[in-house]
Design a protein around this motif. Structure first.
Motif, short mmCIF file in Angstrom:
data_model
loop_
_atom_site.label_atom_id
_atom_site.label_comp_id
_atom_site.label_asym_id
_atom_site.label_seq_id
_atom_site.Cartn_x
_atom_site.Cartn_y
_atom_site.Cartn_z
N UNK A 131 0.84 -1.20 0.00
CA UNK A 131 0.00 0.00 0.00
C UNK A 131 0.87 1.24 0.00
N UNK A 132 0.44 2.25 -0.72
CA UNK A 132 1.12 3.54 -0.71
C UNK A 132 0.57 4.35 0.47
N UNK A 133 1.20 4.18 1.61
CA UNK A 133 0.74 4.82 2.84
C UNK A 133 1.50 6.10 3.14
N UNK A 180 -1.81 2.38 6.01
CA UNK A 180 -2.75 2.86 5.00
C UNK A 180 -4.04 3.36 5.64
N UNK A 181 -4.47 2.70 6.72
CA UNK A 181 -5.66 3.16 7.43
C UNK A 181 -5.46 4.58 7.95
N UNK A 202 1.64 5.77 12.03
CA UNK A 202 1.28 6.78 11.03
C UNK A 202 2.55 7.27 10.35
N UNK A 203 2.71 6.90 9.08
CA UNK A 203 3.86 7.33 8.30
C UNK A 203 3.43 8.14 7.08
N UNK A 246 7.68 5.94 12.23
CA UNK A 246 7.26 6.78 13.33
C UNK A 246 7.00 5.92 14.55
N UNK A 247 7.29 6.43 15.73
CA UNK A 247 7.05 5.67 16.96
C UNK A 247 5.56 5.63 17.29
#
Length: 329
Positions: A131-133, A180-181, A202-203, A246-247
């Motif tokens: 997925x392109x997140x 992706x979510x 969350x990236x 990301x943490x």
């Protein structure tokens, strides 16, 4: 099933096609010139429970998804919808495998419809998809695939095929799917009321939701792919396919701020092997909730994993926790 992410790539070519994607478009155009035009109309209405497979064309690519309709489905009563996103290197069929994730069984018990989209894959089977997140992952990121647009189209199509409650549309995902979510929460807050990410922080590259989206994050302290404290762990098969993750703490803090929540969390679960904390109240009656397991590594709590070095934690069930969360939103 590996998690996906990479070192940050500049978005300078963001609107351009990657080389593989361009070749796919050229081949598809050639086939269309030599064959009758396919029927682009929406598929027929779904009125019966069961499992369905679909394909649609989005942004020049053939995209696949499958749908599970529970026995409790009644066309006269709008049903909630859960979009379930597989991890990097997986597929819609892997995420729909009830022996691993149990989402079909949960759908049957609770009566929600599940849409399993397939990520971008270079294989006709759809396997080894990503997925392109945002900053992750793999081919989907590198080819600038419009996964947000694809998922929006699939959801819109399904809401016209059957009776879906548009105020109860949720997304969940494992690893790259969880990432992706988060992107869906950032870019489609008009579609998704709440999301739940499992083992995927969350990236996203940018995030400016127009209104609050409730967020549940589930993560194991000893995740060796997406490290709890941030970064890519030794379990990631290829660092070039991932990013400096990301943490968990930074992800939660970001959404506490975006949703305008209370600064201090409240402990709502504390048991051997797991705890959950909630940040509330938030704007628009949203919440941000974090659930942490002591063990389980990079996996789906309460699920089963036929391969890997550590079984999922059984201290909590990701399916139960997330559906309890979704029912509040």
């Amino acid at each position: 099933m590996f998690s996906c992410a990479i070192a940050f790539l500049p978005p300078s070519a963001g609107a351009e096609d990657g080389p593989f994607r361009q070749r796919l478009k050229e081949r598809r155009l050639q086939r269309q010139q030599n064959a009758p035009e396919a029927d682009a109309d929406i598929a027929g209405r779904i009125t019966q429970p069961g499992d369905y497979r679909f394909q649609l064309e989005h942004d020049g690519l053939a995209r696949m998804y499958r749908v599970h309709v529970p026995e409790k489905y009644d066309p006269a009563a709008p049903a909630p919808l859960l979009v379930a996103l597989h991890g990097g290197g997986g597929s819609m069929d892997y995420q729909a495998d009830d022996s691993r994730y149990g989402l079909i069984s949960k759908s049957e018990r609770e009566g929600f419809v599940v849409l399993f989209p397939n990520g971008f894959s270079k294989l006709r089977s759809g396997k080894l998809a990503t997925w392109n997140a945002g900053n992750c992952c793999g081919g989907a990121r590198d080819e600038h695939i419009d996964d947000v647009g694809f998922i929006r189209t699939a959801v819109d199509r399904l809401t016209r095929q059957m009776t879906i409650d548009r105020n109860r549309i949720y997304a969940t995902g494992m690893s790259n799917g969880g990432m992706m979510a988060y992107r869906l929460a950032c870019e489609l807050p008009d579609v998704f009321k709440a999301i739940a990410s499992v083992a995927g922080t969350d990236n996203t590259r940018s995030c400016n939701p127009t209104h609050p989206v409730a967020v549940l994050h589930i993560h194991a302290k000893n995740d060796n792919h997406v490290l709890f404290a941030g970064g890519a762990g030794p379990g990631v098969p290829s660092e070039s396919k991932v990013t400096d993750f990301t943490s968990v703490a930074d992800t939660v803090a970001k959404w506490v701020k975006l949703d305008g929540c209370s600064a201090a969390p409240r402990r709502i679960l504390d048991k051997d092997g797991a705890y959950c904390e909630v940040y509330a109240p938030c704007r628009g009656q949203a919440e941000v909730q974090l659930c942490v397991t002591e063990s389980g590594g990079h996996s789906w709590p309460g699920g089963q994993k036929s391969r890997g070095d550590e079984p999922p934690s059984q201290a909590i069930s990701a399916n139960d926790v997330m559906w309890d969360f979704f029912k509040r939103h």
